[in-house]
Design a protein around this motif. Structure first.
Motif, PDB file in Angstrom:
ATOM      1  N   UNK A  43       0.786  -0.967  -0.106  1.00  0.00           N
ATOM      2  CA  UNK A  43      -0.038   0.199  -0.264  1.00  0.00           C
ATOM      3  C   UNK A  43       0.155   1.275   0.058  1.00  0.00           C
ATOM      4  N   UNK A  44       0.262   2.219  -0.458  1.00  0.00           N
ATOM      5  CA  UNK A  44       0.853   3.590  -1.297  1.00  0.00           C
ATOM      6  C   UNK A  44       1.171   4.105   0.562  1.00  0.00           C
ATOM      7  N   UNK A  45       2.235   3.762   1.492  1.00  0.00           N
ATOM      8  CA  UNK A  45       2.448   4.079   2.594  1.00  0.00           C
ATOM      9  C   UNK A  45       4.335   4.506   2.621  1.00  0.00           C
ATOM     10  N   UNK A  46       4.712   5.226   3.870  1.00  0.00           N
ATOM     11  CA  UNK A  46       5.753   5.440   3.444  1.00  0.00           C
ATOM     12  C   UNK A  46       6.506   4.320   3.441  1.00  0.00           C
ATOM     13  N   UNK A  47       6.448   3.162   4.108  1.00  0.00           N
ATOM     14  CA  UNK A  47       6.897   2.106   4.454  1.00  0.00           C
ATOM     15  C   UNK A  47       6.796   1.471   2.913  1.00  0.00           C
ATOM     16  N   UNK A  48       5.192   1.420   2.606  1.00  0.00           N
ATOM     17  CA  UNK A  48       5.337   1.048   1.291  1.00  0.00           C
ATOM     18  C   UNK A  48       5.673   1.170  -0.504  1.00  0.00           C
ATOM     19  N   UNK A  49       6.249   2.840   0.010  1.00  0.00           N
ATOM     20  CA  UNK A  49       7.127   3.727  -1.388  1.00  0.00           C
ATOM     21  C   UNK A  49       8.093   3.208  -1.426  1.00  0.00           C
ATOM     22  N   UNK A  50       9.092   2.537   0.358  1.00  0.00           N
ATOM     23  CA  UNK A  50       9.674   2.237  -0.727  1.00  0.00           C
ATOM     24  C   UNK A  50       9.765   1.436  -1.333  1.00  0.00           C
ATOM     25  N   UNK A  51       9.207   0.095  -1.458  1.00  0.00           N
ATOM     26  CA  UNK A  51       9.217  -0.701  -2.970  1.00  0.00           C
ATOM     27  C   UNK A  51       9.035  -0.173  -3.528  1.00  0.00           C
ATOM     28  N   UNK A  52       7.906  -0.197  -4.157  1.00  0.00           N
ATOM     29  CA  UNK A  52       7.208   0.754  -5.440  1.00  0.00           C
ATOM     30  C   UNK A  52       8.415   1.744  -6.063  1.00  0.00           C
ATOM     31  N   UNK A 108      10.281   8.382  -8.718  1.00  0.00           N
ATOM     32  CA  UNK A 108       9.262   8.894  -7.360  1.00  0.00           C
ATOM     33  C   UNK A 108       8.047   8.967  -7.512  1.00  0.00           C
ATOM     34  N   UNK A 109       7.851   9.627  -8.285  1.00  0.00           N
ATOM     35  CA  UNK A 109       6.093  10.430  -8.451  1.00  0.00           C
ATOM     36  C   UNK A 109       4.970   8.855  -9.161  1.00  0.00           C
ATOM     37  N   UNK A 110       5.568   8.222  -9.426  1.00  0.00           N
ATOM     38  CA  UNK A 110       5.179   6.938  -9.594  1.00  0.00           C
ATOM     39  C   UNK A 110       5.492   6.063  -8.835  1.00  0.00           C
ATOM     40  N   UNK A 111       6.467   6.040  -8.286  1.00  0.00           N
ATOM     41  CA  UNK A 111       5.735   4.952  -6.822  1.00  0.00           C
ATOM     42  C   UNK A 111       4.537   5.108  -5.727  1.00  0.00           C
ATOM     43  N   UNK A 112       5.296   6.685  -5.587  1.00  0.00           N
ATOM     44  CA  UNK A 112       4.211   7.023  -4.397  1.00  0.00           C
ATOM     45  C   UNK A 112       2.302   7.097  -4.203  1.00  0.00           C
TER      46      UNK A 112
END
Length: 233
Positions: A26-35, A223-227
């Motif tokens: 899910x695009x939380x601060x933890x999740x967006x590290x991976x995406x 980064x914009x996409x991953x967020x």
């Protein structure tokens, strides 16, 4: 083609492309590290939305990936020795993907370990402290009349921002070149001043280098996409 059908998580979140890395997040601060990392390195992957607001991380399917019940988690169908590998913990995922592709981590040993220390610094300090500040400032904790918990986390968050601010003096990125150290931190700093509404509380605009670093990071297309991945419904 890798067979992922015996993995319980794929029963709940079927792999339409089992040859690709599977991201449960899910695009939380933890999740967006991976995406963000996956977008930066260009490794083909398939994202699956795991809704923490519906306690989906506590079902047996997700717990088979991460017994700690936290996002993100990945399944790499082409893991070590060509066998599928399931992995959790955002820091471990960053390191694994960097080493798998040889991207966003220095090749020389000394710089590699220096990069890892900053990833560990984020995992052990920046994330937990910012998260606690958010709880006591914006969420249920704000109803607590005793201000000592909030004051404690505000002070520690300001201290950590000061550490990062000094590290970035004379550098565009934490290691000079953009790396997994930056990816580990960008979502958390963004969340602190945005979602947690703590910009004034931590005196963010008095910092000398962090605001420009955050702006540079958020301007990166990957980064914009991953967020936004996996995008919430």
């Amino acid at each position: 083609m890798a067979d992922l059908s015996d993995l319980p998580s794929t029963h709940r979140w079927p792999a339409r492309h089992p040859d690709r890395l599977q991201l449960s997040s899910l695009n939380t601060p933890h999740g967006v590290k991976a995406s963000i990392m996956l977008e930066e390195i260009g490794l083909p992957y398939e994202p699956h939305l795991v809704d923490i607001t519906k306690d989906e991380t506590w079902g047996p399917e997700f717990l088979s990936l991460n017994p700690n019940g936290k996002i993100p988690a990945i399944i790499d169908p082409d893991g070590p020795d060509g066998k599928p590998l399931a992995l959790f913990e955002s820091g471990a995922i960053l390191i694994y993907l960097a080493e798998k592709t040889g991207k966003l981590i220095p090749a020389d040993a000394a710089s590699r370990y220096e990069t890892l220390q900053w990833v560990m610094w984020q995992m052990g300090g920046l994330g937990p402290m910012f998260g606690q500040l958010g709880f006591f400032h914006k969420f249920a904790g704000k109803a607590i009349e005793d201000r000592r918990p909030l004051d404690r986390y505000v002070a520690e968050s300001k201290r950590l921002l000061g550490v990062l601010d000094r590290r970035l003096e004379g550098r565009d990125w934490v290691m000079g070149d953009y790396s997994i150290a930056d990816i580990a931190m960008l979502g958390w700093v963004r969340n602190l001043i945005g979602f947690y509404e703590a910009r004034e509380l931590v005196e963010f605009d008095t910092l000398k280098t962090v605001p420009a670093w955050l702006e540079r990071g958020l301007a990166r297309p990957a980064v914009q996409r991953g967020l936004e991945i996996p995008k919430r419904g």
